[in-house]
Design a protein around this motif. Structure first.
Motif, PDB file in Angstrom:
ATOM      1  N   VAL A   3      21.047   0.305  17.284  1.00 33.87           N
ATOM      2  CA  VAL A   3      21.062  -0.994  17.956  1.00 33.87           C
ATOM      3  C   VAL A   3      19.831  -1.135  18.837  1.00 33.87           C
ATOM      4  O   VAL A   3      19.486  -0.225  19.601  1.00 33.87           O
ATOM      5  N   LEU A   4      19.174  -2.271  18.723  1.00 33.15           N
ATOM      6  CA  LEU A   4      18.084  -2.642  19.629  1.00 33.15           C
ATOM      7  C   LEU A   4      18.585  -3.769  20.513  1.00 33.15           C
ATOM      8  O   LEU A   4      18.943  -4.843  20.022  1.00 33.15           O
ATOM      9  N   LEU A   5      18.632  -3.518  21.818  1.00 32.37           N
ATOM     10  CA  LEU A   5      19.072  -4.514  22.788  1.00 32.37           C
ATOM     11  C   LEU A   5      17.871  -4.960  23.606  1.00 32.37           C
ATOM     12  O   LEU A   5      17.210  -4.146  24.255  1.00 32.37           O
ATOM     13  N   ILE A   6      17.589  -6.266  23.575  1.00 30.82           N
ATOM     14  CA  ILE A   6      16.432  -6.820  24.294  1.00 30.82           C
ATOM     15  C   ILE A   6      16.963  -7.679  25.425  1.00 30.82           C
ATOM     16  O   ILE A   6      17.448  -8.805  25.218  1.00 30.82           O
ATOM     17  N   THR A   7      16.890  -7.182  26.650  1.00 28.38           N
ATOM     18  CA  THR A   7      17.427  -7.917  27.797  1.00 28.38           C
ATOM     19  C   THR A   7      16.931  -7.309  29.099  1.00 28.38           C
ATOM     20  O   THR A   7      16.559  -6.127  29.149  1.00 28.38           O
ATOM     21  N   ARG A   8      16.937  -8.145  30.151  1.00 27.99           N
ATOM     22  CA  ARG A   8      16.731  -7.675  31.516  1.00 27.99           C
ATOM     23  C   ARG A   8      17.968  -7.921  32.372  1.00 27.99           C
ATOM     24  O   ARG A   8      17.963  -7.606  33.564  1.00 27.99           O
ATOM     25  N   SER A   9      18.984  -8.475  31.763  1.00 29.35           N
ATOM     26  CA  SER A   9      20.203  -8.821  32.495  1.00 29.35           C
ATOM     27  C   SER A   9      21.065  -7.579  32.706  1.00 29.35           C
ATOM     28  O   SER A   9      21.479  -6.933  31.729  1.00 29.35           O
ATOM     29  N   PRO A  10      21.371  -7.222  33.961  1.00 29.26           N
ATOM     30  CA  PRO A  10      22.223  -6.052  34.205  1.00 29.26           C
ATOM     31  C   PRO A  10      23.619  -6.194  33.574  1.00 29.26           C
ATOM     32  O   PRO A  10      24.165  -5.210  33.069  1.00 29.26           O
ATOM     33  N   SER A  11      24.177  -7.401  33.592  1.00 30.72           N
ATOM     34  CA  SER A  11      25.527  -7.579  33.054  1.00 30.72           C
ATOM     35  C   SER A  11      25.541  -7.418  31.532  1.00 30.72           C
ATOM     36  O   SER A  11      26.455  -6.790  30.978  1.00 30.72           O
ATOM     37  N   VAL A  12      24.534  -7.984  30.857  1.00 32.89           N
ATOM     38  CA  VAL A  12      24.459  -7.824  29.402  1.00 32.89           C
ATOM     39  C   VAL A  12      24.216  -6.365  29.054  1.00 32.89           C
ATOM     40  O   VAL A  12      24.843  -5.808  28.140  1.00 32.89           O
ATOM     41  N   HIS A  13      23.306  -5.723  29.797  1.00 34.16           N
ATOM     42  CA  HIS A  13      23.019  -4.304  29.564  1.00 34.16           C
ATOM     43  C   HIS A  13      24.283  -3.467  29.694  1.00 34.16           C
ATOM     44  O   HIS A  13      24.607  -2.642  28.830  1.00 34.16           O
ATOM     45  N   GLU A  14      25.018  -3.677  30.757  1.00 35.15           N
ATOM     46  CA  GLU A  14      26.222  -2.879  31.006  1.00 35.15           C
ATOM     47  C   GLU A  14      27.276  -3.110  29.933  1.00 35.15           C
ATOM     48  O   GLU A  14      27.875  -2.156  29.421  1.00 35.15           O
ATOM     49  N   SER A  15      27.480  -4.367  29.544  1.00 37.46           N
ATOM     50  CA  SER A  15      28.514  -4.683  28.551  1.00 37.46           C
ATOM     51  C   SER A  15      28.181  -4.090  27.192  1.00 37.46           C
ATOM     52  O   SER A  15      29.022  -3.453  26.553  1.00 37.46           O
ATOM     53  N   VAL A  16      26.944  -4.290  26.740  1.00 33.71           N
ATOM     54  CA  VAL A  16      26.578  -3.859  25.388  1.00 33.71           C
ATOM     55  C   VAL A  16      26.507  -2.344  25.292  1.00 33.71           C
ATOM     56  O   VAL A  16      26.993  -1.746  24.319  1.00 33.71           O
ATOM     57  N   VAL A  17      25.922  -1.683  26.278  1.00 33.50           N
ATOM     58  CA  VAL A  17      25.813  -0.223  26.235  1.00 33.50           C
ATOM     59  C   VAL A  17      27.192   0.417  26.236  1.00 33.50           C
ATOM     60  O   VAL A  17      27.436   1.417  25.543  1.00 33.50           O
ATOM     61  N   ALA A  18      28.112  -0.160  27.000  1.00 28.57           N
ATOM     62  CA  ALA A  18      29.476   0.375  27.009  1.00 28.57           C
ATOM     63  C   ALA A  18      30.143   0.216  25.644  1.00 28.57           C
ATOM     64  O   ALA A  18      30.828   1.128  25.172  1.00 28.57           O
ATOM     65  N   LEU A  19      29.926  -0.909  24.990  1.00 27.80           N
ATOM     66  CA  LEU A  19      30.501  -1.118  23.657  1.00 27.80           C
ATOM     67  C   LEU A  19      29.879  -0.174  22.642  1.00 27.80           C
ATOM     68  O   LEU A  19      30.566   0.331  21.749  1.00 27.80           O
ATOM     69  N   CYS A  20      28.573   0.073  22.762  1.00 26.98           N
ATOM     70  CA  CYS A  20      27.910   1.008  21.852  1.00 26.98           C
ATOM     71  C   CYS A  20      28.457   2.415  22.033  1.00 26.98           C
ATOM     72  O   CYS A  20      28.680   3.141  21.058  1.00 26.98           O
ATOM     73  N   ALA A  21      28.681   2.814  23.280  1.00 29.70           N
ATOM     74  CA  ALA A  21      29.226   4.145  23.540  1.00 29.70           C
ATOM     75  C   ALA A  21      30.624   4.275  22.950  1.00 29.70           C
ATOM     76  O   ALA A  21      30.971   5.318  22.376  1.00 29.70           O
ATOM     77  N   ALA A  22      31.425   3.217  23.066  1.00 33.83           N
ATOM     78  CA  ALA A  22      32.776   3.259  22.507  1.00 33.83           C
ATOM     79  C   ALA A  22      32.747   3.357  20.991  1.00 33.83           C
ATOM     80  O   ALA A  22      33.625   3.979  20.381  1.00 33.83           O
ATOM     81  N   ALA A  23      31.723   2.758  20.352  1.00 33.35           N
ATOM     82  CA  ALA A  23      31.596   2.806  18.898  1.00 33.35           C
ATOM     83  C   ALA A  23      30.923   4.085  18.423  1.00 33.35           C
ATOM     84  O   ALA A  23      30.851   4.337  17.219  1.00 33.35           O
ATOM     85  N   GLY A  24      30.405   4.883  19.355  1.00 30.69           N
ATOM     86  CA  GLY A  24      29.768   6.136  18.989  1.00 30.69           C
ATOM     87  C   GLY A  24      28.395   5.979  18.368  1.00 30.69           C
ATOM     88  O   GLY A  24      27.980   6.794  17.545  1.00 30.69           O
ATOM     89  N   ILE A  25      27.666   4.933  18.762  1.00 30.90           N
ATOM     90  CA  ILE A  25      26.332   4.712  18.203  1.00 30.90           C
ATOM     91  C   ILE A  25      25.323   4.585  19.335  1.00 30.90           C
ATOM     92  O   ILE A  25      25.660   4.253  20.468  1.00 30.90           O
ATOM     93  N   GLY A  26      24.067   4.840  19.010  1.00 27.74           N
ATOM     94  CA  GLY A  26      23.017   4.786  20.008  1.00 27.74           C
ATOM     95  C   GLY A  26      22.420   3.396  20.152  1.00 27.74           C
ATOM     96  O   GLY A  26      22.440   2.600  19.217  1.00 27.74           O
ATOM     97  N   ALA A  27      21.894   3.119  21.329  1.00 23.31           N
ATOM     98  CA  ALA A  27      21.252   1.827  21.591  1.00 23.31           C
ATOM     99  C   ALA A  27      19.953   2.062  22.344  1.00 23.31           C
ATOM    100  O   ALA A  27      19.895   2.864  23.277  1.00 23.31           O
ATOM    101  N   GLU A  28      18.911   1.350  21.925  1.00 22.69           N
ATOM    102  CA  GLU A  28      17.639   1.362  22.650  1.00 22.69           C
ATOM    103  C   GLU A  28      17.517   0.044  23.386  1.00 22.69           C
ATOM    104  O   GLU A  28      17.604  -1.025  22.770  1.00 22.69           O
ATOM    105  N   VAL A  29      17.330   0.113  24.689  1.00 21.69           N
ATOM    106  CA  VAL A  29      17.226  -1.094  25.510  1.00 21.69           C
ATOM    107  C   VAL A  29      15.756  -1.358  25.810  1.00 21.69           C
ATOM    108  O   VAL A  29      15.032  -0.481  26.276  1.00 21.69           O
ATOM    109  N   CYS A  30      15.329  -2.563  25.522  1.00 21.74           N
ATOM    110  CA  CYS A  30      13.934  -2.966  25.723  1.00 21.74           C
ATOM    111  C   CYS A  30      13.903  -4.182  26.647  1.00 21.74           C
ATOM    112  O   CYS A  30      14.529  -5.210  26.336  1.00 21.74           O
ATOM    113  N   ALA A  31      13.208  -4.068  27.764  1.00 15.79           N
ATOM    114  CA  ALA A  31      13.128  -5.165  28.720  1.00 15.79           C
ATOM    115  C   ALA A  31      11.873  -6.004  28.555  1.00 15.79           C
ATOM    116  O   ALA A  31      11.724  -7.027  29.230  1.00 15.79           O
ATOM    117  N   GLU A  32      10.962  -5.585  27.666  1.00 21.08           N
ATOM    118  CA  GLU A  32       9.720  -6.314  27.442  1.00 21.08           C
ATOM    119  C   GLU A  32       9.713  -6.869  26.021  1.00 21.08           C
ATOM    120  O   GLU A  32       9.678  -6.097  25.051  1.00 21.08           O
TER     121      GLU A  32
END
Length: 337
Positions: A3-32
């Protein structure tokens, strides 16, 4: 990268990363936004936060499937940016978290997608349904397997494997739903005994709804090691479409003049090229005759099996005992793999 997550929003970051962890998959977060293009094509799923949708869209990233806009309640501008990105959907968080959770679970399962094997009779009574059940029963001893009933006039595959009284979702219920179907939801929803699931009809009035099948088959393949599709011979254009979706096609035919003549007509109708082969039942003709008449290679020969009818009537399925069917299922699945 899953998963590639493109955001600077703390709420979106927190929600999506938590869902990825529950699904057992990795996520790369990009703020630029500019840095996201390097991995845009590589990710299985791209999630663009609504806070960065405009600058990401302005970069004109290449079109690809699996792009979703996530974040705040969407407005007109959000939908414009989604169209510019070629996004599949706009997901509001946290309300859309269950939907996104299913999508992420599918990404995890997509790492080892299953195989779709179609089985069709070249002529009536060839034994295609029996072979389909045998293939599914054999593979279910090793990995999650789904047996799909694509023949509205057949006996019902749940009955052939002794699962007609097992609770679960049938074709009728799925036809009444719409939208995306998660692989995990399908796997857990159909009638199941251990690692074998069956999708068939619940009543005598049956009709294969092809639009529903278009939604079901991708989810089925993502959620199972093997999907066996028992096809109706008299399917017309619907049969051709379903055959085209199969990774492998097995055409079952008796080695007789009438049987091979009917099989040749079926092969001409579906126009299947590539991974298709004949499974030959006993008759007076040889493998060379079968290949010459139909244009398909013989991939297996299955002799008559003693006690088959009794095994099915007892609810044990066609693979209850060792015999020709078990050997054919083993060899055919090894070849497909």
């Amino acid at each position: 990268m899953a998963v590639l997550l493109i955001t600077r929003s703390p709420s979106v970051h927190e929600s999506v990363v938590a869902l990825c962890a529950a699904a057992g998959i990795g996520a790369e977060v990009c703020a630029e936004p500019g840095l996201s293009l390097a991995t845009w094509r590589e990710a299985d799923l791209v999630l663009v936060g609504s806070d960065l949708a405009e600058p990401v869209a302005a970069l004109g990233p290449p079109r690809r499937p699996g792009v979703h806009l996530v974040g705040a309640p969407p407005d007109e501008a959000a939908f414009r940016h989604a169209v510019a990105l070629g996004a599949d959907s706009v997901v509001e968080l946290p309300d859309g978290a269950p939907w996104l959770s299913d999508a992420l679970a599918d990404v995890g399962e997509r790492c080892s997608p299953g195989r779709l094997v179609g089985v069709v009779g070249g002529t009536g009574g060839a034994g295609a349904t029996t072979l389909a059940c045998a293939l599914a029963q054999w593979h279910a001893r090793r990995a999650p397997t789904l047996l799909i009933d694509g023949d509205p006039l057949g006996p019902g595959l749940d009955r052939l494997v002794g699962m007609e009284d097992v609770r679960g979702v049938r074709w009728e219920a799925l036809a009444e739903t719409s939208g995306r179907l998660g692989a995990g939801a399908l796997r857990e929803g159909v009638p199941r005994c251990d690692d074998l699931g069956v999708l068939t009809w619940s009543g005598p009035r049956r009709r294969l709804d092809v639009p529903t099948a278009r939604r079901i088959l991708p989810a089925a393949v993502r959620g199972h090691g093997l999907v066996v599709l028992d096809l109706a011979r008299q399917g017309g254009p619907d049969l051709v479409e379903l055959v085209d979706r199969c990774d492998d096609l097995l055409v079952v035919t008796p080695a007789t003049v009438p049987g091979l003549a009917a099989t040749a007509r079926l092969v001409a109708e579906v126009g299947r090229a590539g991974r298709a082969g004949l499974v030959v039942r006993p008759g007076g003709l040889g493998d060379a005759d079968a290949e010459r008449v139909t244009g398909l290679p013989v991939v297996a020969a299955v002799a008559d099996q003693r006690g088959l009818a009794a095994s099915v009537d007892r609810g044990l399925g066609p693979l209850a005992a060792r015999g020709p069917l078990a050997r054919a299922a083993r060899d055919l699945l090894a070849e497909a793999a």
